[in-house]
Design an enzyme around this catalytic site. Structure first.
Site, PDB file in Angstrom:
ATOM      1  N   ASN A  10     -16.545  11.050   4.374  1.00 22.68           N
ATOM      2  CA  ASN A  10     -15.539  10.924   3.322  1.00 22.68           C
ATOM      3  C   ASN A  10     -16.243  10.648   1.981  1.00 22.68           C
ATOM      4  OD1 ASN A  10     -13.704   9.669   1.492  1.00 22.68           O
ATOM      5  ND2 ASN A  10     -12.246   9.522   3.157  1.00 22.68           N
ATOM      6  N   HIS A  13     -15.555   7.968  -2.487  1.00 29.46           N
ATOM      7  CA  HIS A  13     -16.109   6.910  -3.335  1.00 29.46           C
ATOM      8  C   HIS A  13     -17.282   7.370  -4.195  1.00 29.46           C
ATOM      9  CE1 HIS A  13     -13.041   4.387  -2.004  1.00 29.46           C
ATOM     10  NE2 HIS A  13     -13.383   4.492  -0.737  1.00 29.46           N
ATOM     11  N   HIS A  46      -9.759  12.671   0.099  1.00 27.99           N
ATOM     12  CA  HIS A  46      -8.367  12.248   0.009  1.00 27.99           C
ATOM     13  C   HIS A  46      -7.892  12.459  -1.420  1.00 27.99           C
ATOM     14  CE1 HIS A  46      -5.345   8.709   0.908  1.00 27.99           C
ATOM     15  NE2 HIS A  46      -4.745   9.784   0.442  1.00 27.99           N
ATOM     16  N   ARG A  48      -5.406  11.511  -3.606  1.00 29.37           N
ATOM     17  CA  ARG A  48      -4.322  10.524  -3.665  1.00 29.37           C
ATOM     18  C   ARG A  48      -3.316  10.908  -4.738  1.00 29.37           C
ATOM     19  NH1 ARG A  48      -5.292   5.419  -1.008  1.00 29.37           N
ATOM     20  NH2 ARG A  48      -3.428   4.789  -2.124  1.00 29.37           N
ATOM     21  N   ARG A  52      -6.838   8.525  -8.174  1.00 30.96           N
ATOM     22  CA  ARG A  52      -7.769   7.472  -8.607  1.00 30.96           C
ATOM     23  C   ARG A  52      -9.229   7.841  -8.370  1.00 30.96           C
ATOM     24  NH1 ARG A  52      -6.485   2.795  -4.201  1.00 30.96           N
ATOM     25  NH2 ARG A  52      -4.416   3.120  -5.005  1.00 30.96           N
ATOM     26  N   GLU A  73      -7.355  14.794   3.366  1.00 28.93           N
ATOM     27  CA  GLU A  73      -6.405  13.725   3.668  1.00 28.93           C
ATOM     28  C   GLU A  73      -5.343  13.726   2.578  1.00 28.93           C
ATOM     29  OE1 GLU A  73      -9.728  10.590   5.417  1.00 28.93           O
ATOM     30  OE2 GLU A  73      -8.570  10.086   3.631  1.00 28.93           O
ATOM     31  N   THR A 104      -6.178   3.139   2.342  1.00 25.52           N
ATOM     32  CA  THR A 104      -5.091   3.406   3.279  1.00 25.52           C
ATOM     33  C   THR A 104      -4.929   2.198   4.202  1.00 25.52           C
ATOM     34  OG1 THR A 104      -5.864   5.678   3.214  1.00 25.52           O
ATOM     35  CG2 THR A 104      -4.195   5.151   4.852  1.00 25.52           C
ATOM     36  N   GLU A 154      -5.786  11.019  14.326  1.00 24.01           N
ATOM     37  CA  GLU A 154      -6.925  10.170  13.983  1.00 24.01           C
ATOM     38  C   GLU A 154      -6.453   8.733  14.167  1.00 24.01           C
ATOM     39  OE1 GLU A 154      -9.329  11.108  10.548  1.00 24.01           O
ATOM     40  OE2 GLU A 154      -9.593   8.980  10.103  1.00 24.01           O
ATOM     41  N   HIS A 193     -11.721   4.790   9.659  1.00 22.89           N
ATOM     42  CA  HIS A 193     -11.358   3.739   8.710  1.00 22.89           C
ATOM     43  C   HIS A 193     -12.104   2.452   9.045  1.00 22.89           C
ATOM     44  CE1 HIS A 193      -9.278   1.659   5.566  1.00 22.89           C
ATOM     45  NE2 HIS A 193      -8.816   2.829   5.187  1.00 22.89           N
TER      46      HIS A 193
HETATM   47  N1  PXP Z   1      -9.860   8.256   7.739  1.00 22.94           N
HETATM   48  C1  PXP Z   1      -8.772   8.144   6.949  1.00 22.94           C
HETATM   49  C2  PXP Z   1      -7.502   8.792   7.392  1.00 22.94           C
HETATM   50  C3  PXP Z   1      -8.830   7.481   5.704  1.00 22.94           C
HETATM   51  O1  PXP Z   1      -7.735   7.379   4.931  1.00 22.94           O
HETATM   52  C4  PXP Z   1     -10.081   6.955   5.289  1.00 22.94           C
HETATM   53  C5  PXP Z   1     -10.199   6.312   3.955  1.00 22.94           C
HETATM   54  O2  PXP Z   1      -9.884   7.224   2.955  1.00 22.94           O
HETATM   55  C6  PXP Z   1     -11.189   7.098   6.148  1.00 22.94           C
HETATM   56  C7  PXP Z   1     -11.041   7.729   7.376  1.00 22.94           C
HETATM   57  C8  PXP Z   1     -12.527   6.548   5.796  1.00 22.94           C
HETATM   58  O3  PXP Z   1     -12.442   5.174   5.756  1.00 22.94           O
HETATM   59  P1  PXP Z   1     -13.684   4.305   5.220  1.00 22.94           P
HETATM   60  O4  PXP Z   1     -13.879   4.689   3.796  1.00 22.94           O
HETATM   61  O5  PXP Z   1     -13.220   2.907   5.419  1.00 22.94           O
HETATM   62  O6  PXP Z   1     -14.861   4.685   6.084  1.00 22.94           O
END
Ligand code: PXP
Length: 243
Positions: A10, A13, A46, A48, A52, A73, A104, A154, A193
Site C-alpha cells: 500500500n 503514505h 486508497h 479516499r 488526503r 481501495e 480505515t 480481506e 491493516h
Molecule cells: N488493507 C486495507 C483495506 C486498508 O484500508 C489498509 C490501509 O489503507 C491496508 C490494508 C494497509 O494497512 P496498513 O497501512 O496499516 O498496513
C-alpha cells in the site's frame, strides 16, 4: 491446503509525505518500480473521498505505470464506482470510510450496508473487476459474501495488530476461524491493516490466506533502508512463515 501468499504494498503514505508540502516528490511511480523490482505482487492504493493522500491523477498514472496488479481501495459510493470503471484496476477492495478517521477503522459492515455493497459489487463484476470486501473476521459477515457476489474478502487485522496478551490470542483465533470458514465457502481470503515486521509472521503462517496488504509499517521502514529493502524484508518474513 497451503496457498501461495502474495504481497500487495500500500503506497498511500508515500503520497501522504508528498501532500504534506504539495511537492512533486517523493514520486509514487519511482517507489512502485522499486517495490515491483523487490518482488511484490500488487500495488494497493486508497483513493479516499477527502483525497488526503492519493489523488485522482495518481490512480491514472499508476494504472499506466505498473507492471503487476492494481488493487484500488475505495468507499462504496457512486463516485468511486465511476472512477473504478474508468481506471479498470484488476481488483477493488471495498472499505468503510469516515472523513474524520485517521485510517480505515474496522471492517465494512456488509449486513448493515447490504444493498449498497451488493449494487456496487455487481456493477464491478459486470466489467470484470474482482471485488474484495474488507470485513471483520466475523462468520455472520462472511455468510453474506456469496449473496453480495464478491469473490474475495480481506480480513481486517487491525484489532489483532493493536491487541496484547489474551485479547491478541483471541483475535488471532477469530482470524483463523474466519479464514477457514470463508475458504470452505469458496471465497478467496486476504488480510491486512496494521501488519508490521513483528506481527506479520503469525498471520502469514495461516495456510489458506492468499494475499496480505501492508502499507504504513513498510513505508516507515523505508525511511531507514529504502523501499526496495523494506519490501524484500517483508517478503522474507512471509516466505519464512510458509516454510
Ligand atoms: N488493507 C486495507 C483495506 C486498508 O484500508 C489498509 C490501509 O489503507 C491496508 C490494508 C494497509 O494497512 P496498513 O497501512 O496499516 O498496513
Amino acid at each position: 491446503m497451503t496457498n501461495k501468499l502474495e504481497l500487495g504494498v500500500n503506497i498511500d503514505h508515500i503520497a501522504t509525505l508528498r501532500q504534506a508540502r504539495f511537492t512533486p516528490y517523493p514520486s509514487i511511480l519511482e517507489a512502485i518500480s522499486l517495490i515491483e523490482a523487490a518482488g511484490a505482487d500488487a500495488i494497493t492504493l486508497h483513493l479516499r473521498e477527502d483525497r488526503r493522500h492519493i489523488q485522482d491523477a495518481d490512480v491514472y498514472a499508476v494504472r499506466k505505470h505498473l507492471n503487476t496488479r492494481m488493487n484500488l481501495e475505495m468507499a462504496v459510493t457512486d463516485e468511486m464506482l465511476a472512477i473504478a470503471k474508468d481506471v479498470m484496476p484488476e481488483d477493488v477492495c471495498l472499505v468503510p470510510e469516515k472523513r474524520e478517521e485517521l485510517t480505515t477503522e474496522g471492517g465494512l459492515d456488509i449486513i448493515r450496508h447490504f444493498d449498497r455493497t451488493q449494487k456496487v459489487t455487481q456493477a464491478l463484476n459486470e466489467v470484470g473487476i474482482k471485488v474484495s470486501l474488507f470485513i471483520e473476521p466475523n462468520i455472520e459477515q462472511i455468510k453474506k459474501v456469496a449473496e453480495i457476489g464478491a469473490p474475495k474478502i480481506e480480513l481486517h487485522t487491525g484489532t489483532y495488530a493493536n491487541a496484547t496478551g489474551k485479547a491478541k490470542q483471541n483475535e488471532f483465533q477469530r482470524i483463523i476461524a474466519a479464514t477457514e470458514f470463508a475458504q470452505a465457502e469458496g471465497i478467496q481470503v486476504n488480510a491486512g491493516h496494521g501488519l508490521d515486521y513483528q506481527n506479520t509472521h503469525a498471520i502469514a503462517a495461516i495456510p489458506q490466506l492468499r494475499e496480505l496488504n501492508i502499507g504504513h509499517a513498510m513505508i516507515a521502514r523505508a525511511i531507514f533502508v529504502g523501499i526496495k529493502a523494506a519490501t524484500e524484508e517483508m517478503l522474507a518474513i512471509m516466505h519464512t512463515a510458509r516454510q
